[in-house]
Scaffold this active site. Sequence first.
Site, PDB file in Angstrom:
ATOM      1  N   SER A 190      38.943 101.161  56.031  1.00 27.52           N
ATOM      2  CA  SER A 190      40.042 100.200  55.921  1.00 27.52           C
ATOM      3  C   SER A 190      40.623  99.835  57.282  1.00 27.52           C
ATOM      4  O   SER A 190      39.964  99.179  58.080  1.00 27.52           O
ATOM      5  CB  SER A 190      41.110 100.787  54.978  1.00 27.52           C
ATOM      6  OG  SER A 190      42.089  99.844  54.655  1.00 27.52           O
ATOM      7  N   ASP A 201      34.230  93.255  68.355  1.00 25.90           N
ATOM      8  CA  ASP A 201      34.056  91.798  68.424  1.00 25.90           C
ATOM      9  C   ASP A 201      34.493  91.231  69.773  1.00 25.90           C
ATOM     10  O   ASP A 201      33.875  90.301  70.296  1.00 25.90           O
ATOM     11  CB  ASP A 201      34.844  91.115  67.303  1.00 25.90           C
ATOM     12  CG  ASP A 201      34.068  91.083  65.992  1.00 25.90           C
ATOM     13  OD1 ASP A 201      32.990  91.709  65.915  1.00 25.90           O
ATOM     14  OD2 ASP A 201      34.538  90.428  65.040  1.00 25.90           O
ATOM     15  N   LYS A 215      35.367  99.807  53.503  1.00 26.82           N
ATOM     16  CA  LYS A 215      36.426  99.366  52.594  1.00 26.82           C
ATOM     17  C   LYS A 215      37.170  98.217  53.254  1.00 26.82           C
ATOM     18  O   LYS A 215      37.991  98.432  54.146  1.00 26.82           O
ATOM     19  CB  LYS A 215      37.395 100.491  52.259  1.00 26.82           C
ATOM     20  CG  LYS A 215      38.455 100.064  51.238  1.00 26.82           C
ATOM     21  CD  LYS A 215      39.409 101.186  50.906  1.00 26.82           C
ATOM     22  CE  LYS A 215      40.452 100.716  49.885  1.00 26.82           C
ATOM     23  NZ  LYS A 215      41.436 101.773  49.573  1.00 26.82           N
TER      24      LYS A 215
END
Length: 283
Positions: A190, A201, A215
């Site tokens: 999560s 990224d 998740k």
Amino acid sequence: MSQDRETGAITMVQVYEDSPAMKAGFRDNDILYKVEGEEVTGKDLSEVVSKIKGEKGTKVELTVLRGETAEEITAVVTRDKVEAQTVDYRMMDDQIGYIAISEFDTVTYEQYKKALEDLEAQGMKGLVVDLRNNPGGNLITVCDMLDLMLPKGLIVYTEDKDGKKTEMKSDEEHQFTKPLAVLVNGNSASASEIYSGAIQDYGIGKIVGTQTYGKGVVQQIFDLDDGTAVKLTIAEYFTPKGRSINGKGITPDVKIKYQSDEENPDADNQLEKAVETVKAQMK
């Protein structure tokens, strides 16, 4: 607490010092078996946690399984307000800082900010952020923490079934520019995946360890008239580059499985690899 995806077992990963659970005799790595006599293995983790929480001074009976023999231990815990210490940090050799985050609670941002500032004051030259066994937590908290790390831009966005997007962004006030490695494993879920996915990224650090849990959904609990409730998935998380986390997780840049060392229980080959990864960026 963390939950094994295959078995559904719920583990008390870290029992806080002086917490009600520690006072009741529970330890790190105890397996939560029952809450008020009801088995919880395989039950939704957030629902189990909601059954354990309650008003200060009230009591809840917990049963755990301990050790290789799965010894069954039951104790009554008196609920209390706990200021969780969710961040642990220290300076390692070669002026490499280390910050371990056990969960993303409402108190975590200030603890994390203090850790960064203290390590910076000590002359930190590189940083390892340890998110292993971190099940996630508050979305706003992890976004605020990433705002201390990322350049101006998108942190994460959610998208519902109708394609409606909600974006969380960082400003240009803060940005971490030193060598960085983020440690993850199969129990990093999560908010931990939001953190590591954004770092990956933007390319400002290397992700080290094993594939994360996967998740990446927003869930909301709706109360019903009969006193019960239903939890529905209402949206999905995406990293800044549009990668879906759910069911996939984050793939480390440097893959390494944890290996225990019987001769040296304190040895941590994953942490050693993360430090090595930071040092490689320092050259």
